[in-house]
Design a protein around this motif. Sequence first.
Motif, mmCIF file in Angstrom:
data_model
loop_
_atom_site.group_PDB
_atom_site.id
_atom_site.type_symbol
_atom_site.label_atom_id
_atom_site.label_comp_id
_atom_site.label_asym_id
_atom_site.label_seq_id
_atom_site.Cartn_x
_atom_site.Cartn_y
_atom_site.Cartn_z
ATOM 1 N N ARG A 5 -14.086 5.353 4.118
ATOM 2 C CA ARG A 5 -14.126 4.071 3.401
ATOM 3 C C ARG A 5 -13.276 4.149 2.138
ATOM 4 N N LYS A 6 -13.432 5.237 1.373
ATOM 5 C CA LYS A 6 -12.637 5.392 0.144
ATOM 6 C C LYS A 6 -11.162 5.587 0.481
ATOM 7 N N ALA A 7 -10.875 6.332 1.549
ATOM 8 C CA ALA A 7 -9.483 6.541 1.963
ATOM 9 C C ALA A 7 -8.822 5.212 2.305
ATOM 10 N N ARG A 8 -9.557 4.357 2.994
ATOM 11 C CA ARG A 8 -9.011 3.045 3.347
ATOM 12 C C ARG A 8 -8.796 2.176 2.110
ATOM 13 N N THR A 9 -9.713 2.290 1.142
ATOM 14 C CA THR A 9 -9.553 1.561 -0.121
ATOM 15 C C THR A 9 -8.316 2.049 -0.860
ATOM 16 N N ILE A 10 -8.114 3.363 -0.883
ATOM 17 C CA ILE A 10 -6.928 3.935 -1.537
ATOM 18 C C ILE A 10 -5.660 3.372 -0.915
ATOM 19 N N ILE A 11 -5.602 3.384 0.399
ATOM 20 C CA ILE A 11 -4.410 2.905 1.096
ATOM 21 C C ILE A 11 -4.189 1.417 0.836
ATOM 22 N N LYS A 12 -5.235 0.625 1.029
ATOM 23 C CA LYS A 12 -5.124 -0.830 0.825
ATOM 24 C C LYS A 12 -4.652 -1.142 -0.589
ATOM 25 N N SER A 13 -5.221 -0.459 -1.568
ATOM 26 C CA SER A 13 -4.879 -0.736 -2.969
ATOM 27 C C SER A 13 -3.496 -0.223 -3.339
ATOM 28 N N ALA A 14 -3.092 0.910 -2.783
ATOM 29 C CA ALA A 14 -1.747 1.424 -3.038
ATOM 30 C C ALA A 14 -0.699 0.471 -2.461
ATOM 31 N N LEU A 15 -0.958 -0.034 -1.261
ATOM 32 C CA LEU A 15 -0.026 -0.982 -0.654
ATOM 33 C C LEU A 15 0.007 -2.296 -1.438
ATOM 34 N N ALA A 16 -1.146 -2.736 -1.927
ATOM 35 C CA ALA A 16 -1.195 -3.951 -2.745
ATOM 36 C C ALA A 16 -0.393 -3.759 -4.032
ATOM 37 N N LYS A 17 -0.496 -2.580 -4.636
ATOM 38 C CA LYS A 17 0.277 -2.297 -5.848
ATOM 39 C C LYS A 17 1.770 -2.338 -5.525
ATOM 40 N N GLY A 18 2.144 -1.810 -4.381
ATOM 41 C CA GLY A 18 3.537 -1.862 -3.960
ATOM 42 C C GLY A 18 4.037 -3.284 -3.813
ATOM 43 N N LYS A 19 3.215 -4.156 -3.241
ATOM 44 C CA LYS A 19 3.581 -5.576 -3.112
ATOM 45 C C LYS A 19 3.725 -6.209 -4.491
ATOM 46 N N GLU A 20 2.766 -5.918 -5.387
ATOM 47 C CA GLU A 20 2.798 -6.469 -6.746
ATOM 48 C C GLU A 20 4.068 -6.045 -7.481
ATOM 49 N N MET A 21 4.490 -4.795 -7.269
ATOM 50 C CA MET A 21 5.681 -4.257 -7.933
ATOM 51 C C MET A 21 6.969 -4.594 -7.179
ATOM 52 N N GLU A 22 6.830 -5.261 -6.022
ATOM 53 C CA GLU A 22 7.965 -5.612 -5.171
ATOM 54 C C GLU A 22 8.746 -4.380 -4.722
ATOM 55 N N LEU A 23 8.008 -3.372 -4.269
ATOM 56 C CA LEU A 23 8.618 -2.127 -3.800
ATOM 57 C C LEU A 23 9.074 -2.273 -2.352
#
Length: 140
Positions: A5-23
């Motif tokens: 569950r935490k691993a999935r949260t890490i991935i989801k949030s890291a990808l969201a940060k990438g979208k926010e930063m337009e990576l």
Amino acid sequence: MISIRKARTIIKSALAKGKEMELKPLSVVVLDAGGHPIAFEREDGASPGRFEIARGKAYGAVMLGLPGSAQMARAENQAYFMGAMNGAFGGKVVPVPGGVLVKNRKGEVIGAVGVTGDTSENDAEAAVAGIEAAGLFADA
């Protein structure tokens, strides 16, 4: 231990940060303290070889107890050391930022996250965001 569950949260949030930063499209892996994958995700458009890069960033961090930024500094100052470490670990270490240690409240290493796809510094920033979103502590 890092739960799925935490691993999935890490991935989801890291990808969201990438979208926010337009990576560029990211790939994210979460490893346990023994260097074994718990979860991985690759965004559409990310090259297929990104799993090995993400894993190599995280693997080096957890196996050496050094985040990717410290590994890169060590490689620049003592190339023979990082060369030997990469040999010892069968060429699996990618010593650049984007490999981030995951720690619990006690400061114990419980795993690592590897992010790849953009600049190494941006990859590390996305990894830190994911780890913190899961209520864990990052050592980038």
